[in-house]
Design an enzyme around this catalytic site. Structure first.
Site, short mmCIF file in Angstrom:
data_model
loop_
_atom_site.label_atom_id
_atom_site.label_comp_id
_atom_site.label_asym_id
_atom_site.label_seq_id
_atom_site.Cartn_x
_atom_site.Cartn_y
_atom_site.Cartn_z
N TYR A 125 0.81 -1.29 -0.05
CA TYR A 125 -0.15 0.16 -0.08
C TYR A 125 0.89 1.13 -0.10
O TYR A 125 1.85 1.35 0.59
CB TYR A 125 -0.96 -0.02 1.16
CG TYR A 125 -1.62 1.30 1.36
CD1 TYR A 125 -2.82 1.42 0.77
CD2 TYR A 125 -1.11 2.50 2.14
CE1 TYR A 125 -3.55 2.70 0.78
CE2 TYR A 125 -1.72 3.42 2.31
CZ TYR A 125 -3.04 3.65 1.63
OH TYR A 125 -3.81 4.95 1.80
N GLU A 213 -3.22 7.70 -3.92
CA GLU A 213 -3.46 6.49 -3.32
C GLU A 213 -3.31 5.19 -4.13
O GLU A 213 -4.06 5.12 -5.15
CB GLU A 213 -4.64 6.09 -2.54
CG GLU A 213 -4.76 5.06 -1.46
CD GLU A 213 -6.12 4.84 -0.80
OE1 GLU A 213 -6.11 4.62 0.55
OE2 GLU A 213 -7.17 4.88 -1.46
#
Length: 403
Positions: A125, A213
């Site tokens: 991530y 993101e």
């Protein structure tokens, strides 16, 4: 301003970030041609079909009309059109959508980068955003990428790392290497990750983004580092420097009332309450919403009319607020500094008359320059308007009309 995945990936690629390649389509009959084009450029024989909406959780989301998930795998070109038909034109319901979900007007047909049969891959991530408390940009990253990153943040926060970057000097090589090291990488994958991180940060800084993101960032079986997804939010205050990016705005993904308010020059955010607010200044708007909450109501919106509260502007604001069927009352709270209260009062009276029969109670508090003249204008208008002086009086009146 939010971008679709395919738009965000296109920007990332222009900055040298390796991405999962794909072709976007808005018609099911174009799916096979798009898949063939993708095979020619990447060699892929399996495809991932992804709904393009402004919401996360697409992989777990379900299309109401067909039962398909928002992200599905097509094992061969013969299955692509069928998978596209299961998503395109339907309403995708995810944890981040309301009501019947969001209409899917486009899908991205992307290459399968997971190499079926191989297991030497890892998902990470990574996001880039501004830490307002430190006044620095921050890269947030974790070894636990994938669809359950929220669960990781809640239950194992020690697996979430942060690297703060001074915007005056930009990202440094040692910081990129530190990130790659903390992700447990070595060799070629380590070098590819450091390059990926630097390119990602430069893209964030270069386009005046509010947030990037990437979830997941994939390490492939041959040690490539690829952005498999991309959620990109642009800073609206910087769009004047990027007119080409401003043109990427998809109004169909935004609340129609907020789009209308933006076109009228009103700062408006729809909320879930029952008391409409019309205020000038963000600080006063927040205080007004607080007093509504304390009085037993719930704000139905944030609406800042700014420094020009003439009849036309006030009437437009009324129409926007009254489109919400949950609104049971409207509170106007204006502080007259630059704008004179009597002009605002005249605007309220004129707008009220233009609307005709007003469907909900209206409470008006005007303080500041020419406040006394403003109250007299309201009181002498003969209209069914409650004029108050103190903020507490406004709160009490809200409580009274909602009882």
């Amino acid at each position: 301003m939010n971008l679709h995945e395919y738009q965000g990936k296109s920007i990332l690629k222009s900055y040298g970030v390796a991405i999962q390649e794909g072709v976007v389509v808005d018609k099911a009959e174009d799916a096979v041609a798009a898949a063939k084009k993708l095979t020619e450029s990447t060699g892929t024989e399996w495809y991932v079909v992804k709904a393009q909406i402004h919401a996360g959780g697409r992989g777990k989301g379900v299309v109401a009309e067909t039962g398909s998930h928002g992200v599905v795998l097509a094992k061969g070109i013969d299955h692509v059109e069928e998978k596209v038909k299961g998503i395109l034109g339907g309403h995708l319901e995810t944890a981040q959508t309301n009501g019947k979900g969001k209409l899917v007007s486009k899908v991205l047909i992307a290459q399968d980068v997971y190499y079926p049969g191989e297991s030497a891959t890892a998902e990470f991530y990574m996001s880039v955003l501004l830490d307002r408390e430190q006044g620095k940009n921050v890269i947030v990253y974790s070894t636990e990428g994938g669809m359950d990153i929220e669960h990781v943040a809640e239950h194992t926060p020690e697996l979430i790392y942060k690297e703060f970057i001074d915007p005056r000097v930009g990202i440094q090589g040692f910081q990129a290497r530190k990130i790659a090291f903390n992700l447990g990488l070595s060799g070629e994958a380590f070098k590819q990750m450091t390059k990926f991180v630097v390119s990602l940060y430069n893209a964030y800084d270069g386009i005046d983004a509010a947030m990037f993101e990437i979830n997941p960032v994939l390490k492939t079986s041959d040690n490539k580092i690829i952005a498999v997804d991309a959620k990109v939010t642009l800073d609206g205050n910087g769009l004047f420097r990027h007119p080409d990016y401003a043109a990427l705005r998809d109004l169909t993904e935004e609340d129609p009332t907020e789009v209308e308010a933006d076109a009228a020059g009103l700062n408006f955010v729809k909320l879930d309450g029952n008391v409409g607010c019309m205020v000038n200044g963000a600080g006063l708007a927040m205080a007004t919403m607080d007093i509504i909450k304390l009085s037993g109501g719930n704000p139905a919106n944030f609406l800042d009319v700014g420094g020009t509260a003439n009849a036309e502007r006030v009437e437009k604001a009324f129409h926007i607020i009254l489109k919400d069927p949950n609104v049971k009352a409207i509170l106007i709270n204006i502080f007259g500094g630059i704008v004179r209260c009597d002009r605002v009062a005249q605007g309220v009276v004129d707008a009220y008359k233009n609307i005709g029969t007003f469907p909900v109670p209206l409470i008006v508090r005007l303080q500041g320059t020419n406040a006394e003249e403003a109250k007299k204008l309201i009181d002498d208008s003969g209209l069914d308007v409650s004029s108050v002086v103190l903020l507490q009086e406004a709160a009490d009146k809200v409580r009274e009309v909602l009882a």
